[in-house]
Design an enzyme around this catalytic site. Sequence first.
Site, short mmCIF file in Angstrom:
data_model
loop_
_atom_site.label_atom_id
_atom_site.label_comp_id
_atom_site.label_asym_id
_atom_site.label_seq_id
_atom_site.Cartn_x
_atom_site.Cartn_y
_atom_site.Cartn_z
N ARG A 184 -71.41 24.95 6.89
CA ARG A 184 -72.68 24.66 6.20
C ARG A 184 -73.39 25.97 5.89
NH1 ARG A 184 -73.44 20.76 3.55
NH2 ARG A 184 -73.05 19.27 5.22
N GLU A 234 -75.33 26.48 -7.60
CA GLU A 234 -73.88 26.51 -7.55
C GLU A 234 -73.28 26.77 -8.95
OE1 GLU A 234 -72.71 22.83 -5.60
OE2 GLU A 234 -74.64 22.80 -4.56
N ASP A 272 -80.83 17.11 -6.22
CA ASP A 272 -79.36 17.15 -6.32
C ASP A 272 -79.00 16.92 -7.79
OD1 ASP A 272 -76.67 17.18 -5.86
OD2 ASP A 272 -76.67 15.60 -4.33
N HIS A 281 -70.03 27.22 -4.30
CA HIS A 281 -71.14 26.38 -3.82
C HIS A 281 -72.09 27.25 -2.99
CE1 HIS A 281 -73.23 23.25 -1.64
NE2 HIS A 281 -72.43 22.27 -2.02
N ARG A 321 -61.55 24.43 0.95
CA ARG A 321 -62.62 24.98 1.82
C ARG A 321 -62.34 24.75 3.29
NH1 ARG A 321 -68.17 21.27 1.65
NH2 ARG A 321 -67.18 19.24 1.79
C1 BG6 Z 1 -73.68 19.49 -3.46
C2 BG6 Z 1 -73.66 18.07 -3.94
O1 BG6 Z 1 -72.94 20.27 -4.33
O2 BG6 Z 1 -73.08 19.55 -2.16
C3 BG6 Z 1 -74.40 17.19 -2.95
O3 BG6 Z 1 -74.25 18.00 -5.24
C4 BG6 Z 1 -73.79 17.34 -1.57
O4 BG6 Z 1 -74.36 15.83 -3.39
C5 BG6 Z 1 -73.77 18.80 -1.20
O5 BG6 Z 1 -74.52 16.57 -0.64
C6 BG6 Z 1 -73.17 19.11 0.18
O6 BG6 Z 1 -71.88 18.60 0.29
P1 BG6 Z 1 -71.10 18.72 1.65
O7 BG6 Z 1 -69.80 17.98 1.46
O8 BG6 Z 1 -70.86 20.18 1.89
O9 BG6 Z 1 -71.99 18.12 2.70
#
Ligand code: BG6
Length: 297
Positions: A75, A271, A212, A168, A98
């Site tokens: 995260r 992103e 989002d 991302h 990833r």
């Molecule tokens: C973003 C999406 O790119 O990533 C969101 O638009 C999503 O909808 C977020 O919640 C995080 O995704 P993840 O899989 O890393 O929890």
Amino acid sequence: MTSTLDTLNTSFAIANALHFSEANPGLPVAEIHTPLASARVALHGGHVLSWQPAGQKPVLWVSKAAIFEAGKPVRGGVPVCWPWFGAVPGKPMHGFVRTMMWQVRGTDIDAAGQVVLRLGIRDDAATRALWDRAFDLEMVVTVGTTLTMALITRNTGDVPMTITQALHTYFCTGDITQTVVQGLNGDSYLDKVQNFAVCQQSGDVRFTGETDRIYTETAADSLINDAAGGRTIRIAKQGSETTVVWNPWAEKEKGMVDMAAGEYQQMLCVETCNAGPDAVTVAAGETRSLVARISVE
Ligand code: BG6
């Protein structure tokens, strides 16, 4: 017996600029320190974890509750979403690279004193079980006063393949309620919070709740104006006409085991993507690149 870490350091370390350590046992990380900047890049996920130009505060955000385990996404930093962005029924969210281990392909210092790290991953039995395509994927991370990330897809098979993808990128910000994103004025977006309703951006993007959005036909630079932090972050890109802006806000954050309470106030994602109508078809033998260049103003 020589450990993976010893082998990596013997083959790829650069004196006074790059060495490998471990985030957790079995999870090697390239640690980069030069007069221009510091950065950390995990081999797991080909994942840039931090970047801090000299004299600046950290630019990339990572949760205090982030999980560093094989097979789990981190995260924060820059997860590589590939060969699909978002949800695909029955498959891993945001693709599979990833959460896989990448190989180091090379390290170098260029004439400007920037460290260049090349990581790669190819198809194997595990990737073909999820996506039956032959590919070579390379991430070239150039660390200087600008952070450049180039995600290079080669179709090594003999049929065309269609991908969506994202760098991302999670950014630190002083206070999300005083943060705006510029460069998207007038652009259309799909609002995931409103069941993918098509909307149009009017003025700067401001944050007052869960956000989002998939902005389409956006090749221009985005600017994160962080009033509380007293700085602006520029995201320039190539090979991308989609920009996703995301902040989970308070309620959604509570449901995420890898975010600590209240952290949504100090982060946002902008992103660099190919997603939705901007999917990329890569012909057999062809190479396509997605590039993000991040700088602080
Ligand atoms: C973003 C999406 O790119 O990533 C969101 O638009 C999503 O909808 C977020 O919640 C995080 O995704 P993840 O899989 O890393 O929890």
